[in-house]
Design a protein around this motif. Structure first.
Motif, short mmCIF file in Angstrom:
data_model
loop_
_atom_site.label_atom_id
_atom_site.label_comp_id
_atom_site.label_asym_id
_atom_site.label_seq_id
_atom_site.Cartn_x
_atom_site.Cartn_y
_atom_site.Cartn_z
N ASP A 43 -31.27 6.98 6.27
CA ASP A 43 -31.60 7.21 7.58
C ASP A 43 -33.00 6.80 8.13
O ASP A 43 -33.04 6.21 8.99
N MET A 44 -33.86 6.85 7.07
CA MET A 44 -35.31 6.12 7.39
C MET A 44 -35.10 4.46 7.53
O MET A 44 -35.76 4.10 8.39
N LEU A 45 -34.54 3.96 6.62
CA LEU A 45 -34.18 2.67 6.74
C LEU A 45 -33.58 1.96 8.18
O LEU A 45 -33.73 1.12 8.59
N GLN A 46 -32.54 2.82 8.49
CA GLN A 46 -32.01 2.54 9.82
C GLN A 46 -32.79 2.56 10.88
O GLN A 46 -32.69 1.99 11.66
N ALA A 47 -33.67 3.60 10.94
CA ALA A 47 -34.73 3.81 12.07
C ALA A 47 -35.44 2.73 12.06
O ALA A 47 -35.79 2.23 13.13
N ALA A 48 -35.91 1.94 10.90
CA ALA A 48 -36.79 1.14 10.95
C ALA A 48 -36.17 -0.14 11.27
O ALA A 48 -36.82 -1.13 12.17
N ASP A 217 -33.37 -17.43 14.14
CA ASP A 217 -32.04 -16.87 14.78
C ASP A 217 -31.26 -16.47 13.51
O ASP A 217 -30.25 -15.85 13.72
N ASN A 218 -31.29 -17.16 12.32
CA ASN A 218 -30.37 -16.69 11.30
C ASN A 218 -30.44 -15.42 10.69
O ASN A 218 -29.85 -15.07 9.68
N LEU A 219 -31.55 -14.87 11.07
CA LEU A 219 -31.84 -13.41 10.63
C LEU A 219 -31.67 -12.36 11.65
O LEU A 219 -31.81 -11.06 11.42
N LYS A 220 -30.83 -12.74 12.86
CA LYS A 220 -30.35 -11.79 13.66
C LYS A 220 -29.38 -11.08 13.19
O LYS A 220 -28.25 -11.61 12.90
N GLY A 221 -29.34 -9.72 13.36
CA GLY A 221 -28.30 -8.65 12.77
C GLY A 221 -28.21 -8.86 11.34
O GLY A 221 -27.34 -7.88 10.76
N VAL A 222 -29.06 -9.26 10.56
CA VAL A 222 -29.23 -9.12 9.03
C VAL A 222 -30.20 -8.05 8.82
O VAL A 222 -31.16 -7.78 9.41
N THR A 223 -29.65 -6.98 7.94
CA THR A 223 -30.43 -5.74 7.56
C THR A 223 -31.75 -6.14 6.62
O THR A 223 -31.44 -6.71 5.91
N PRO A 224 -32.76 -5.66 7.34
CA PRO A 224 -34.10 -5.94 6.55
C PRO A 224 -33.91 -5.34 5.13
O PRO A 224 -33.33 -4.43 5.01
N TYR A 225 -34.73 -6.09 4.42
CA TYR A 225 -35.07 -5.37 2.90
C TYR A 225 -33.92 -5.88 2.06
O TYR A 225 -33.96 -5.65 0.76
N THR A 226 -32.60 -6.14 2.69
CA THR A 226 -31.57 -6.68 1.82
C THR A 226 -31.76 -8.01 0.94
O THR A 226 -32.47 -8.68 1.32
N ALA A 227 -30.89 -8.12 0.08
CA ALA A 227 -31.06 -9.35 -0.74
C ALA A 227 -30.65 -10.57 0.36
O ALA A 227 -31.30 -11.84 0.17
N ALA A 228 -29.80 -10.32 1.00
CA ALA A 228 -29.54 -11.40 2.00
C ALA A 228 -30.44 -11.87 2.88
O ALA A 228 -30.69 -13.11 3.18
N TYR A 229 -31.36 -10.77 3.42
CA TYR A 229 -32.37 -11.08 4.37
C TYR A 229 -33.60 -11.63 3.59
O TYR A 229 -34.17 -12.55 3.91
N PRO A 416 -39.93 5.42 15.31
CA PRO A 416 -39.58 6.68 15.95
C PRO A 416 -38.65 7.45 15.28
O PRO A 416 -38.32 7.31 13.99
N ALA A 417 -38.19 8.58 15.73
CA ALA A 417 -37.45 9.66 15.03
C ALA A 417 -35.83 9.18 14.43
O ALA A 417 -35.42 8.16 15.07
N ILE A 418 -35.69 9.60 13.52
CA ILE A 418 -34.77 9.04 12.78
C ILE A 418 -33.22 9.64 13.35
O ILE A 418 -33.29 10.74 14.14
N HIS A 419 -31.93 9.07 13.22
CA HIS A 419 -30.75 9.40 13.80
C HIS A 419 -29.82 9.90 12.50
O HIS A 419 -29.79 9.05 11.68
N VAL A 420 -29.71 11.21 12.47
CA VAL A 420 -28.73 11.67 11.42
C VAL A 420 -27.49 10.67 11.25
O VAL A 420 -26.63 10.51 12.01
N GLN A 421 -27.16 10.42 10.10
CA GLN A 421 -25.93 9.80 9.97
C GLN A 421 -25.20 10.17 8.58
O GLN A 421 -25.81 10.69 7.65
N TYR A 422 -23.81 10.38 8.66
CA TYR A 422 -22.89 11.25 7.59
C TYR A 422 -22.50 9.80 6.53
O TYR A 422 -21.98 8.86 6.92
N ILE A 423 -23.20 10.16 5.29
CA ILE A 423 -22.82 8.90 4.40
C ILE A 423 -21.24 9.50 3.63
O ILE A 423 -21.59 10.30 2.56
#
Length: 858
Positions: A43-48, A217-229, A416-423
């Motif tokens: 949730d914290m990573l998604q907020a970031a 541009d090649n980083l658009k849509g790539v999730t930060p902190y991941t190996a691909a990023y 910003p505040a996090i948004h709850v997600q069900y994993i």
């Protein structure tokens, strides 16, 4: 499954509500902690991630030691189809009117990258308007919307502005600075920035840009902190370095050409003097010497360095990810306490349920029901409790714990505040574990009875045979015990499974309470140890250069002044692959033998003092842990624009807040190939009134050459604002441990009473009063509770140590000790929960129907 069978199942649930609810509650708590804490990190990573995308945080930044020129920007224009870029002008100043180091930058008309988020007010529209960092309002509460902000720094910096008085129209957060306090390092003042200010373009007179931000541009849509990023970002950084590498030589030639042009008028004057004066003239010789020296300097102009950095250089970016990983690590071990205890309690509960329904099982077998049909009642009973507990646990845990943890970290980051997600994968795992605890326990309990004959099941189960205790052989003690005490000891060792379950359950509760109180101790001790035991100075004074006689006189004549230590003070960056860059204070005392009067350098465990020698540096313990180094190893350090240097570590010293590196003047010259400029003082006060300390700082800043005065009282307040949420964490631990203790004790005590209902009825018939009957049970619970408390002390120490090492931030180290009073508090609370359970049981024991109990076959 027939209607009659379902009716029998729900009748059993109705008749054993306490047992059903206890299983459901233990599953609820385990699932709530597991799914809730597991969801917190994502949730914290998604907020970031959402914040970076919305504010268009740059992926790379390019800076140059000689400034960014229009020619440099043309390089990026050639690749506009692959990236977005934005050049920015800024200047770092030391505000002499409020003792703050501020970065004043021009905000682009169109923010293509690093869009600031308006917290209050609006962005500037006119040349006389300014917006400030939200942190400025925290550091200077007098700043408000509509107020006046005046730039008052040294004359040289004042001349870099077209205007110096502005109207405050807004407060903002920048995605470049995720942390609420850290704004990076600078070469101005004390070496660290306090906050930033944004003005309209044209306010700064400088022609060169300070930096250029780039987003590929090649980083658009790539999730930060991941190996691909990280892989693509590394490739992009290499591209930028390749593009700007030829610019270094061109920029060097340009700087040399500009220097020659500036020298040309002086050269013409010398040529005229040659025609007018003889070659032996002293005036001509001096002029020619000056020209030769200037030409020599021009020849020594080096190629500028183009520094390309990724997002990891942004204060807080990497550390935020590390904190989310710490939360994930906590979610792995912390719920294990609940899950393990839940499994033990379910096993005990289901075993008792099977024992109670032996005759029913035998009757059903005699009527022709299969083993599967008979066992399904217990499986459905446990499965239904697990399912309801899991659903409630997921609903509570996923919605509460991420919000709570994010709020605790919210004091540290501008996100910003996090948004709850069900994993769903974690929820499925939690459900499987919950079902395994109940259904697995039922299968274990049924493994013998389902294979027995109906005739055997319809007979009462033989009571467990008593055994001679080893304690009975100790005749001196055994003969002195009363009858009640002997019965208590025999019952304890007769029911070993219940003994083990109770002790482990109480131990888990005790461990959680010790962890909660221990965390408060560890964090509370930081302030005492750091500011009272290790640091024995009250202010840090920073100058432009060496201390002049006038500056020394001004310092010594202050009413608060007691003593001071002259030293070199600057900020350095510690860089190593695989570890986030760390900022450390580099200190070089002019007289190393006097350092011990101001700073205590000691080993944390032995308290052995460490002296600053000429063959290595002394660094803090947390920095050594982060980089995996010890005494005798080397640490890569970067000072300003100098190349990376390797510093030998002579010793590792106790420290809790921020990072430090202490060097002697001799060793500093060996490493950095130059004499240290002693630009600071550690100052001790003779008393500590807040108003007089402020006056001390304001008076000193009026003197020429004094840039900054940092008061430790202010630093102490700023550093520990984020720790105010610790009380909430302690409450969560205590409440969770209390709930667990209540469920464990109530469940096991209820089973204990149910198993021994005939025994209790018999002693009531023999004349025992209600209070004596309760004490008959309570003595056993009290002994088990004390044993659980003792075992829980060891578990608590381990859990406390694990959470400390997991939850620490990069620039903070917790004190590992737990106060003895915390053990006392934890033990008293555990005993209080045990007394509460016995108070509930006392009411139940008073209502025992002795005749019905004695007529039963149990």
């Amino acid at each position: 499954m027939t209607k009659v069978y379902l009716k029998m199942l729900f009748r059993e649930i109705r008749h054993s509500k306490a047992r059903f609810i206890s299983i459901m509650l233990i599953i609820f708590m385990g699932v709530a902690f597991y799914t809730g804490i597991r969801a917190s990190g994502p949730d914290m990573l998604q907020a970031a991630t959402n914040y970076y995308a919305k504010q268009r945080l740059a992926t790379q930044t390019v800076q140059s030691t000689a400034g960014i020129t229009p020619a440099d920007l043309k390089i990026l224009k050639q690749h506009d189809h692959n990236l977005t870029w934005q050049a920015t002008k800024s200047v770092d100043i030391n505000q002499l009117n409020n003792n703050r180091v501020v970065r004043v930058a021009e905000i682009p008309t169109h923010q293509r990258l690093n869009r600031v988020k308006v917290v209050s007010g609006r962005l500037p529209k006119r040349a006389n308007e300014i917006v400030l960092d939200q942190q400025a309002r925290t550091l200077q509460p007098r700043l408000r919307l509509g107020g006046t902000y005046r730039i008052a720094t040294t004359k040289g910096f004042n001349r870099q502005f077209t205007r110096r008085q502005f109207k405050i129209v807004g407060f903002v957060n920048s995605p470049r600075y995720l942390e609420t306090t850290d704004r990076g390092v600078t070469t101005v003042g004390k070496g660290t920035l306090d906050y930033f200010a944004l003005v309209k373009p044209g306010t700064l007179k400088q022609s060169l840009y300070s930096r250029v931000d780039v987003a590929f541009d090649n980083l658009k849509g790539v999730t930060p902190y991941t190996a691909a990023y990280n892989r693509r970002s590394k490739t992009n950084t290499a591209k930028l370095k390749h593009w700007f590498r030829p610019q270094a030589a061109k920029r060097q030639q340009q700087l040399q050409r500009q220097a020659r042009q500036q020298l040309a008028p002086e050269q013409q004057k010398v040529n005229l003097l040659r025609q007018q004066l003889p070659s032996s003239s002293p005036i001509l010789q001096q002029a020619q010497t000056r020209i030769k020296q200037a030409q020599a300097k021009i020849a020594t102009i080096d190629q500028p360095n183009y520094l390309v950095t990724g997002r990891s250089a942004n204060p807080g970016y990497s550390e935020y990810h590390e904190n989310t990983q710490r939360v994930v690590a906590l979610s792995t071990v912390f719920p294990l306490f609940f899950i393990a205890i839940a499994a033990l309690i379910c096993l005990t509960t289901m075993t008792r349920m099977v024992a109670e329904l032996r005759i029913q099982m035998g009757t059903l077998k005699a009527l022709g029901y299969s083993n599967a049909a008979i066992g399904s009642e217990f499986l459905f009973y446990g499965g239904l409790a697990s399912l309801i507990g899991t659903l409630l646990g997921v609903a509570f845990g996923v919605n509460f714990f991420p919000q709570f943890i994010a709020q605790a970290y919210g004091n540290m980051y501008n996100l910003p505040a996090i948004h709850v997600q069900y994993i769903w994968s974690d929820i499925l795992i939690a459900l499987v574990i919950a079902l395994a605890c109940t259904i697995g326990s039922a299968l274990v309990a049924l493994r013998v009875d389902l294979t027995s004959l109906p005739a055997t099941l319809m007979l009462p189960k033989a009571p467990k045979a008593g055994k001679t205790l080893w304690l009975e052989h100790w005749h001196t003690l055994w003969n002195r015990l009363s009858f009640n005490h002997k019965v208590t000891l025999r019952n304890l060792f007769r029911y070993k499974q219940r003994l083990l379950m109770t002790v482990l359950g109480i131990a888990g509760c005790m461990a959680m309470m010790i962890t909660g109180f221990g965390l408060k101790d560890s964090i509370g001790d930081i302030s005492v140890k750091q500011f009272n035991q290790l640091w024995h100075y009250d202010a840090i004074v920073v100058r432009t250069g060496r201390q002049t006689a006038a500056q020394q006189q001004a310092l010594h004549h202050e009413a608060l002044y007691r003593d001071d230590l002259v030293l070199k003070q600057s900020q350095v960056t510690v860089q190593k692959a695989g570890v986030a860059n760390q900022t450390a204070s580099l200190s070089v005392p002019q007289h190393p033998d006097r350092l011990k009067q101001f700073v205590v350098l000691r080993d944390r465990k032995t308290h052995r003092r460490q002296a600053l020698g000429n063959h290595g540096a002394i660094i803090d313990e947390k920095l050594a842990k982060l980089y995996g180094v010890k005494a005798g190893d080397r640490l890569p350090v970067k000072l300003g624009n100098q190349p990376l240097k390797s510093v030998r570590i002579a010793a590792v010293a106790e420290n809790y807040v921020n990072h430090f590196i202490y060097l002697s003047p001799t060793y500093y010259r060996q490493v950095f190939r130059g004499k240290p400029v002693f630009n600071g003082n550690l100052v001790q006060f003779n008393h500590h009134a807040k108003r007089q300390q402020d006056a001390f700082a304001n008076n000193l800043l009026k003197h020429k050459g004094l840039l900054n005065v940092t008061l430790l009282s202010t630093e102490k307040q700023t550093n520990f604002q984020m720790l105010d949420t610790m009380n909430l964490v302690v409450i969560i631990f205590v409440v969770a441990a209390g709930a667990l203790a209540l469920v464990v004790l109530y469940n096991l005590t209820n089973i204990n009473v149910s198993e021994r209902i005939r025994e209790l009825s018999t002693i009531k018939v023999l004349g025992f009063y209600d209070r004596e009957v309760t004490m008959y049970i309570f003595r056993e619970n009290l002994i088990l509770t004390v044993l659980g408390i003792i075992v829980g002390c060891f578990f608590g120490n381990w859990l406390h140590h694990y959470i400390l090492t997991t939850a620490e931030t990069n620039n903070l180290m917790f004190s590992p000790g737990i106060h003895p009073i915390s053990y006392v508090y934890s033990a008293l609370l555990t005993l209080a929960f045990s007394l509460l359970v016995m108070a509930i049981m006392h009411r139940k024991l008073k209502r025992i129907n002795m005749l019905d109990a004695l007529q039963s076959v149990d």
